[in-house]
Design an enzyme around this catalytic site. Structure first.
Site, PDB file in Angstrom:
ATOM      1  N   LEU A 101       0.882  -1.164   0.000  1.00 39.90           N
ATOM      2  CA  LEU A 101       0.000   0.000   0.000  1.00 39.90           C
ATOM      3  C   LEU A 101       0.918   1.213   0.000  1.00 39.90           C
ATOM      4  O   LEU A 101       1.890   1.251   0.761  1.00 39.90           O
ATOM      5  CB  LEU A 101      -0.889   0.019   1.249  1.00 39.90           C
ATOM      6  CG  LEU A 101      -1.927  -1.101   1.385  1.00 39.90           C
ATOM      7  CD1 LEU A 101      -2.687  -0.953   2.703  1.00 39.90           C
ATOM      8  CD2 LEU A 101      -2.906  -1.075   0.215  1.00 39.90           C
ATOM      9  N   ASP A 102       0.629   2.195  -0.845  1.00 43.12           N
ATOM     10  CA  ASP A 102       1.510   3.357  -0.899  1.00 43.12           C
ATOM     11  C   ASP A 102       1.363   4.217   0.359  1.00 43.12           C
ATOM     12  O   ASP A 102       0.483   3.978   1.197  1.00 43.12           O
ATOM     13  CB  ASP A 102       1.278   4.173  -2.177  1.00 43.12           C
ATOM     14  CG  ASP A 102      -0.108   4.790  -2.253  1.00 43.12           C
ATOM     15  OD1 ASP A 102      -0.554   5.398  -1.261  1.00 43.12           O
ATOM     16  OD2 ASP A 102      -0.751   4.690  -3.316  1.00 43.12           O
ATOM     17  N   LYS A 103       2.219   5.193   0.458  1.00 46.01           N
ATOM     18  CA  LYS A 103       2.300   6.028   1.666  1.00 46.01           C
ATOM     19  C   LYS A 103       0.972   6.680   2.003  1.00 46.01           C
ATOM     20  O   LYS A 103       0.628   6.858   3.182  1.00 46.01           O
ATOM     21  CB  LYS A 103       3.385   7.089   1.465  1.00 46.01           C
ATOM     22  CG  LYS A 103       3.690   7.940   2.677  1.00 46.01           C
ATOM     23  CD  LYS A 103       4.849   8.878   2.376  1.00 46.01           C
ATOM     24  CE  LYS A 103       5.213   9.725   3.584  1.00 46.01           C
ATOM     25  NZ  LYS A 103       6.351  10.638   3.289  1.00 46.01           N
TER      26      LYS A 103
END
Length: 233
Positions: A101-103
């Protein structure tokens, strides 16, 4: 040395450090008997500093990932591994996220040290659905669900159409999107292709596994029933 290697591979310290812990009596069985380096005791019966050992290789855990944390150990700043016990970073085999999951995306994130299990989850053949809760900057036009479900949608700079995805509209700016693949920033790029912008994104389910009230930033180990739910769609 079998016991020393076992505990060292779980990340509790180097083999030398574990040997020292054994000499000091910090490694015992459940009855409180001090163990030796060559003791042959079942994993589940070993205590380190009066606490049961972490699971043997094959461990799977789920985290409710907060915003602002990244999944790569090579990135700068706050990492999802910072939310786990320090010793988890030292496990052999290594603990890895199952996908990322991205930031700026929160929600359900899986970890494992089992490469076979990891590939089983992410394999296209498994077709494990992933559900995302989406908040948008502007109202939807109304044709997004048909476009996403068509199997003909192409993302910029790609030459293969997306698999059909299901969009459940909650209201004009909120929706739930179910994907059957995992491409780079896929949810954000899909809505960008419709002229919209995702302002908040959270993954709420993988297969039949949900967070079940797990608080943000917290994690828990999965049992066999939990792991089976991942493959229930």
């Amino acid at each position: 040395m079998r016991l020393v290697k076992l505990i060292a591979n779980l990340g509790y310290g180097s083999r030398k450090e574990i040997q020292t812990a054994i000499r000091h009596g910090w490694v015992t069985d459940r009855a409180g008997n001090r163990l030796k380096a060559d003791s042959n005791v079942p994993h589940e019966d070993v205590l380190f500093d009066d606490e049961p050992l972490d699971p043997a290789p094959g461990m799977v855990l789920v985290m409710n990932k907060p915003l602002g944390y990244t999944c790569s150990i090579k990135d700068q700043g706050r990492l999802v591994y910072d939310l786990l016990p320090d010793r988890f970073r030292m496990r052999k085999p290594a603990l890895s996220t199952i996908g990322r999951l991205d930031k700026e995306t929160s929600g359900l994130l899986l970890f494992t040290d089992d490469g076979t299990f990891l590939h089983k989850v992410i394999s296209p053949k498994a077709d494990v659905p992933k559900v995302y809760d989406v908040t948008l900057d502007r109202p939807m036009k109304g044709d997004e669900a048909a476009l996403f479900a068509s199997g003909d949608m192409m993302l910029e700079s790609e030459d293969k159409p997306l698999k059909p995805a299901e969009l459940d509209v909650i209201d004009a700016t909120h929706a739930r999107l179910t994907l059957h693949e995992g491409r780079y920033h896929q949810v954000r790029r899909m809505f960008a292709a419709t002229g919209n912008h995702v302002t908040d994104l959270s993954r709420s389910r993988i297969g039949g596994l949900s967070l079940d009230g797990l608080e943000e930033g917290k994690w828990r180990l999965l049992d066999e029933a939990d792991k089976a739910r991942i493959f229930e769609g």
